[in-house]
Design an enzyme around this catalytic site. Structure first.
Site, PDB file in Angstrom:
ATOM      1  CB  CYS A  90       4.541  -0.286   2.080  1.00  0.00           C
ATOM      2  SG  CYS A  90       3.323  -1.492   2.656  1.00  0.00           S
TER       3      CYS A  90
ATOM      4  NE  ARG B 182      -1.921   1.402   5.115  1.00  0.00           N
ATOM      5  CZ  ARG B 182      -1.521   2.361   5.958  1.00  0.00           C
ATOM      6  NH1 ARG B 182      -1.253   2.056   7.212  1.00  0.00           N
ATOM      7  NH2 ARG B 182      -1.413   3.611   5.547  1.00  0.00           N
TER       8      ARG B 182
ATOM      9  CG  ASP C 212      -1.826   1.181   1.355  1.00  0.00           C
ATOM     10  OD1 ASP C 212      -1.415   2.304   1.030  1.00  0.00           O
ATOM     11  OD2 ASP C 212      -2.971   0.989   1.799  1.00  0.00           O
TER      12      ASP C 212
ATOM     13  CB  CYS D 169       1.787   1.027   4.212  1.00  0.00           C
ATOM     14  SG  CYS D 169       2.826  -0.041   5.217  1.00  0.00           S
TER      15      CYS D 169
END
Length: 241
Positions: free
Chosen positions: A132, A156, A126, A129
C-alpha cells in the site's frame, strides 16, 4: 457458529464482518430469510436467478444462491454455456453489486483525482501495508494515466490494533489526504476522533471478497488483489470494460 463455518467452507465468501438486523425489503412471495439469518447472513436483496427455483441473494457477506424458498443453500457459481464462450453470471452479479456499493459510499473515500480523469479505481488500503505504501509513493504514475484513486479503509488486523486506530484517525483528520500520507510514512498523527466510516469500509471489503491490501475495485466492478503498476492497471481496466 458451527453453521456459519460450514457455509464458509462451501462458498468461500464469508468473513468476520459486523452482523446487524436484516434489512431485506420486498422479498419474493414465499421466500423466508430466517434460515439465512440463523447462519449469520444479513440479507439485502433477493431476486430470481437464471435457474428456475433458485434465488440470487446479496448479503452483507456477498452473493449466495438458495432454493426451496430460502431453505436450501447452494455452493458454486452459475455459468451460461449456450454461447461460444461460457459466461460467468455470478461474477457479473458480484461486479454489479460492487459498483452499486462503491457508488453509495463514494463520498467517504479519500480521493486523489487525476487532472485528466478517465477512470476511477477504488482501493482498500492499510497504512501498515508495504505494498500500500509503494502504491501511494507511486501515486502520480496512476494519476498521469488518467486513473483517479479513491481510498477506502481496510485494516488488515481487523477492528483492532494499530492500523485500525491509525485509519480511524486518518479519516477524522482535518486533512485526511495529508494524514494518510503521514501514516504511510510512519509519522505521528495528531489525535482526532469522529463518527468515522472505518468499520463500515472493513465490512464492505469483506463483502466484496477482500482478503488483503491493497485491493482494487475497477470501474467494471472487478476486484484485483495486490499491487498492480499503473501501466498494467490501465490495460486491465480497458480489458475489463
Amino acid at each position: 457458529m458451527k453453521q456459519l463455518a460450514i457455509a464458509a467452507s462451501i462458498l468461500g465468501l464469508l468473513a468476520c464482518s459486523p452482523q446487524g438486523e436484516a434489512k431485506l425489503s420486498a422479498a419474493p412471495e414465499g421466500f423466508d430469510d430466517s434460515y439465512l439469518q440463523k447462519m449469520g447472513f444479513t440479507v439485502e436483496t433477493v431476486e430470481a436467478s437464471a435457474i428456475e427455483g433458485v434465488y440470487q441473494v446479496i448479503t452483507d457477506q456477498g452473493l449466495i444462491y438458495v432454493a426451496d424458498g430460502g431453505k436450501m443453500l447452494i455452493g458454486g457459481r452459475i455459468y451460461d454455456i449456450t454461447g461460444a464462450q461460457p459466461v460467468n453470471l455470478s461474477e457479473n452479479a458480484i461486479r454489479e453489486m460492487r459498483q452499486k456499493d462503491v457508488a453509495a459510499i463514494d463520498g467517504e473515500a479519500i480521493v486523489y483525482q487525476a487532472e485528466d480523469e478517465k477512470y476511477v479505481v477504488t482501493v482498500f488500503t492499510d497504512p501498515t501495508c508495504g505494498y500500500c505504501r509503494q502504491l501511494h509513493n507511486d501515486l502520480q504514475s496512476y494519476l498521469d494515466k488518467g486513473i483517479s484513486i479513491h481510498y477506502l479503509a481496510w485494516p488488515r488486523t481487523g477492528l483492532q490494533g494499530s492500523s485500525y486506530e491509525q485509519l480511524k484517525t486518518v479519516w477524522c483528520s482535518d486533512d485526511p489526504k495529508a494524514a494518510l500520507t503521514a501514516a504511510k510514512s510512519d509519522k505521528r498523527l495528531p489525535a482526532a476522533r469522529c463518527d468515522d466510516p472505518v468499520d463500515a469500509h472493513f465490512a464492505l471489503g469483506n463483502k466484496f471478497g477482500v482478503r488483503g491490501t491493497p485491493a482494487m475495485v475497477l470501474p467494471s466492478g472487478e476486484l484485483i488483489p495486490g499491487l498492480v503498476p499503473a501501466d498494467r492497471l490501465l490495460n486491465t481496466i480497458k480489458q475489463s470494460q
